[in-house]
Design a protein around this motif. Sequence first.
Motif, PDB file in Angstrom:
ATOM      1  N   THR A   5     -14.983  41.883  42.136  1.00 26.08           N
ATOM      2  CA  THR A   5     -13.746  41.258  42.619  1.00 26.08           C
ATOM      3  C   THR A   5     -12.532  42.191  42.624  1.00 26.08           C
ATOM      4  O   THR A   5     -11.691  42.054  43.524  1.00 26.08           O
ATOM      5  CB  THR A   5     -13.419  39.991  41.808  1.00 26.08           C
ATOM      6  N   PRO A   6     -12.379  43.148  41.692  1.00 28.27           N
ATOM      7  CA  PRO A   6     -11.198  44.025  41.774  1.00 28.27           C
ATOM      8  C   PRO A   6     -11.115  44.843  43.051  1.00 28.27           C
ATOM      9  O   PRO A   6     -10.021  45.261  43.443  1.00 28.27           O
ATOM     10  CB  PRO A   6     -11.360  44.938  40.554  1.00 28.27           C
TER      11      PRO A   6
ATOM     12  N   ARG B  16     -10.945  41.995  47.550  1.00 24.74           N
ATOM     13  CA  ARG B  16      -9.839  41.036  47.556  1.00 24.74           C
ATOM     14  C   ARG B  16      -8.899  41.327  48.703  1.00 24.74           C
ATOM     15  O   ARG B  16      -8.771  42.449  49.175  1.00 24.74           O
ATOM     16  CB  ARG B  16      -9.077  41.093  46.240  1.00 24.74           C
TER      17      ARG B  16
ATOM     18  N   GLN C 187      -4.192  37.422  45.062  1.00 25.20           N
ATOM     19  CA  GLN C 187      -4.972  37.935  43.947  1.00 25.20           C
ATOM     20  C   GLN C 187      -6.028  36.903  43.543  1.00 25.20           C
ATOM     21  O   GLN C 187      -5.859  35.704  43.770  1.00 25.20           O
ATOM     22  CB  GLN C 187      -4.065  38.227  42.742  1.00 25.20           C
ATOM     23  N   TRP C 188      -7.100  37.371  42.952  1.00 26.34           N
ATOM     24  CA  TRP C 188      -8.072  36.442  42.374  1.00 26.34           C
ATOM     25  C   TRP C 188      -7.423  35.709  41.197  1.00 26.34           C
ATOM     26  O   TRP C 188      -6.490  36.234  40.575  1.00 26.34           O
ATOM     27  CB  TRP C 188      -9.308  37.192  41.881  1.00 26.34           C
TER      28      TRP C 188
ATOM     29  N   ASP D  77     -16.027  40.028  37.414  1.00 29.71           N
ATOM     30  CA  ASP D  77     -16.349  40.916  38.531  1.00 29.71           C
ATOM     31  C   ASP D  77     -17.243  40.225  39.560  1.00 29.71           C
ATOM     32  O   ASP D  77     -17.067  40.407  40.767  1.00 29.71           O
ATOM     33  CB  ASP D  77     -17.063  42.179  38.020  1.00 29.71           C
TER      34      ASP D  77
ATOM     35  N   VAL E 265      -5.053  49.676  41.328  1.00 27.98           N
ATOM     36  CA  VAL E 265      -6.169  48.946  40.701  1.00 27.98           C
ATOM     37  C   VAL E 265      -7.414  49.073  41.571  1.00 27.98           C
ATOM     38  O   VAL E 265      -8.514  49.353  41.080  1.00 27.98           O
ATOM     39  CB  VAL E 265      -5.799  47.463  40.492  1.00 27.98           C
ATOM     40  N   TRP E 266      -7.233  48.884  42.882  1.00 32.80           N
ATOM     41  CA  TRP E 266      -8.368  49.023  43.804  1.00 32.80           C
ATOM     42  C   TRP E 266      -8.917  50.447  43.763  1.00 32.80           C
ATOM     43  O   TRP E 266     -10.129  50.653  43.660  1.00 32.80           O
ATOM     44  CB  TRP E 266      -7.930  48.674  45.234  1.00 32.80           C
TER      45      TRP E 266
ATOM     46  N   ASN F   7     -10.888  51.185  40.522  1.00 26.88           N
ATOM     47  CA  ASN F   7     -12.176  50.496  40.472  1.00 26.88           C
ATOM     48  C   ASN F   7     -13.121  50.980  41.561  1.00 26.88           C
ATOM     49  O   ASN F   7     -14.339  51.000  41.359  1.00 26.88           O
ATOM     50  CB  ASN F   7     -11.961  48.983  40.598  1.00 26.88           C
TER      51      ASN F   7
END
Length: 496
Positions: A113-114, A117, A122-123, A129, A478-479, A482
């Motif tokens: 999930t990170p 999206r 946002q989730w 994950d 963040v993307w 990850n």
Amino acid sequence: MGSLSSDSKVESGPDLGNIKDVAVIGAGISGVVSAAHLLRAGFNVTVFERTGVVGGVWDYEPQPDRDPPFPNVRPPSPNWAEVEKEGLSSNEVALIHGPPNPCYAGLKNNIPTPIMRSSLLQWPEGSEDLVDQKVVHQYIKDIAHIHNVYEKISFHTRVESVSKPDGDDKWTIVTSTLTRTKSGHTLTKRTWKFDAVVVASGHYHIPFVPDVPGLPTWKRLFSDRVTHSKQYRTPVPFSNKTILIIGAGVSALDIAKETSHLGAKIIQSRRESKYDVLVSRLPEGVERVAMVAEFIPDTVDGESKSQPLEPGQAIPGKVVLEDGKVLEGIDHVIIATGYITSYPFLGDLEQPLTPWEDADEKVLITSDGYITHNLHKDIFYIPDPTLAFIGVSHLVSTFSLFDFQAQVAAKVFAGQAQLPPKSIMQEEHRERKARFRPGDRFHSMFAAEDAYIDKILNWVNRDLTKAGVDPLPGMDEVWKRNYKVFQQRLKGTSDS
């Protein structure tokens, strides 16, 4: 030293005109984010969705689609009139008009999930994950609600034709809308005009069924025991059975995991590819074997129709593999060999009898049923970039990349970012094809979508800066962080 003459002209990019009205075909994640970004940019948007919900492949329906033909190896010719056959019930018409998606009850995302999206939402806080289908489906519905997409959707409406006659400056779209009534149903045809069209209809509609000798016979004789993975819904019917799964992709892995938990014995047959799911990810006890060469039924004199089998009775026949090994005692065969890419509403831009090598500079789909030809950056149709595609790219972070592509399309349609000259786009496409090798996947960005994003950002943001418009931010930290981890996993530098 020479100099350009005063009347020399530098070729400019295509003039897309003043785009105001945009059609979006499909209300899965690609269609929802496309519509949302276009609405934010001030366009008039109409979304066509042939089912009754948003969510695309993440919408679970217990009712599976009808069986595909066996074999099914190239894009089929559309048969729009099939829903008008006499004697069909409203339920049968609905199944033909808006077929169910391939979502099964236990489906989870296989991209964490990170990095899967939308920039639009946002989730939920604390999301793991990997989450189940209901969570993903709700996430897409939330995007549609928050960004006012729902009110722009024509549900139960399938697109049957998209065309732009020579000399016309607008796209003509013909749709059919199914409406349930007290006495049955009605089908309403309508013609629309749009300045631009975004195709976001996904890839998971038409099952690919390989042309393996004997497979059509097995399907005819033992219909309920031989299915494509699109028909798979739950593992319960496969409890304690011996299953032959053909294919080594994600759906094959998921079905193996779910059914093995219920005592199924799994034999996985596949033709080797660098895109196969690693054998280390399969459940313990799964036997991976060579590709099937032939299905041979036991001889039954005069039998050509379906043969009902008793519960617990294996399919009476044998399976011969390409290495000569013979399998017997198979209870079920699941064909998990993927899907055919098809846009049946695009008329002669789809040429199912033309080999991919012979594609001209106009065709979109050829006999391979995979490559979408003549696209710039997997988005813009080079002969007329007012036709765009979102979601063509494979082996990517899906939601994130498709959201990014939708942002780019909105900037180009708004005239804030300029496409390269047509000749340059064509040359880039030819060079890409020249690098393509059998066994590769043309639209795969396997572990390389960050480079794709950077190239597009360099182009788009250069133009946005010139126009005095805020640049696209691209993916956040963040993307990126990850994705680096995920990238290493894809490249095999870390265990998954």
